[in-house]
Design an enzyme around this catalytic site. Structure first.
Site, mmCIF file in Angstrom:
data_model
loop_
_atom_site.group_PDB
_atom_site.id
_atom_site.type_symbol
_atom_site.label_atom_id
_atom_site.label_comp_id
_atom_site.label_asym_id
_atom_site.label_seq_id
_atom_site.Cartn_x
_atom_site.Cartn_y
_atom_site.Cartn_z
ATOM 1 N N HIS A 15 -42.074 -65.765 24.955
ATOM 2 C CA HIS A 15 -41.034 -65.869 23.644
ATOM 3 C C HIS A 15 -41.191 -67.242 22.951
ATOM 4 O O HIS A 15 -41.852 -67.945 23.779
ATOM 5 C CB HIS A 15 -40.302 -65.871 24.416
ATOM 6 N N ALA A 16 -41.482 -67.295 22.231
ATOM 7 C CA ALA A 16 -41.176 -68.513 21.031
ATOM 8 C C ALA A 16 -42.824 -69.706 21.244
ATOM 9 O O ALA A 16 -43.729 -68.922 20.632
ATOM 10 C CB ALA A 16 -40.193 -69.821 21.601
#
Length: 88
Positions: A15-16
């Site tokens: 994620h991210a």
């Protein structure tokens, strides 16, 4: 074409920020690289594609590389994942 399974160990999964570094690493290689989670397969060089898989800690994904330098590319991707993105 070669494929390998790898388990995501870092706490935030892909994620991210880790996904950004994952995609940047994939883009260093000329070969095609894909990532699979369940029945979904996306281009590992696409941030939106990787994020759309919702890969979390503990999930096992399949990485596939096809083309020139595929072995080197797959090893580098797996090394990044297995490090828990420690070099970030």
């Amino acid at each position: 074409m070669i494929s390998r399974d790898v388990t995501i160990s870092n706490s935030s999964g892909l994620h991210a920020r880790p996904a950004t570094f994952f995609v940047q690493k994939a883009n260093h290689f000329a070969c095609a690289i894909s990532v699979e989670n369940g029945d979904r397969k996306v281009n590992a060089k696409s941030l939106l594609g990787v994020l759309s898989l919702g890969i979390a800690q503990g999930m096992t994904i399949t990485l596939t590389a096809d083309g020139a330098g595929e072995e080197e590319a797959l090893e580098a991707m797996i090394e990044l994942i297995n490090s828990g993105f420690a070099d970030l």
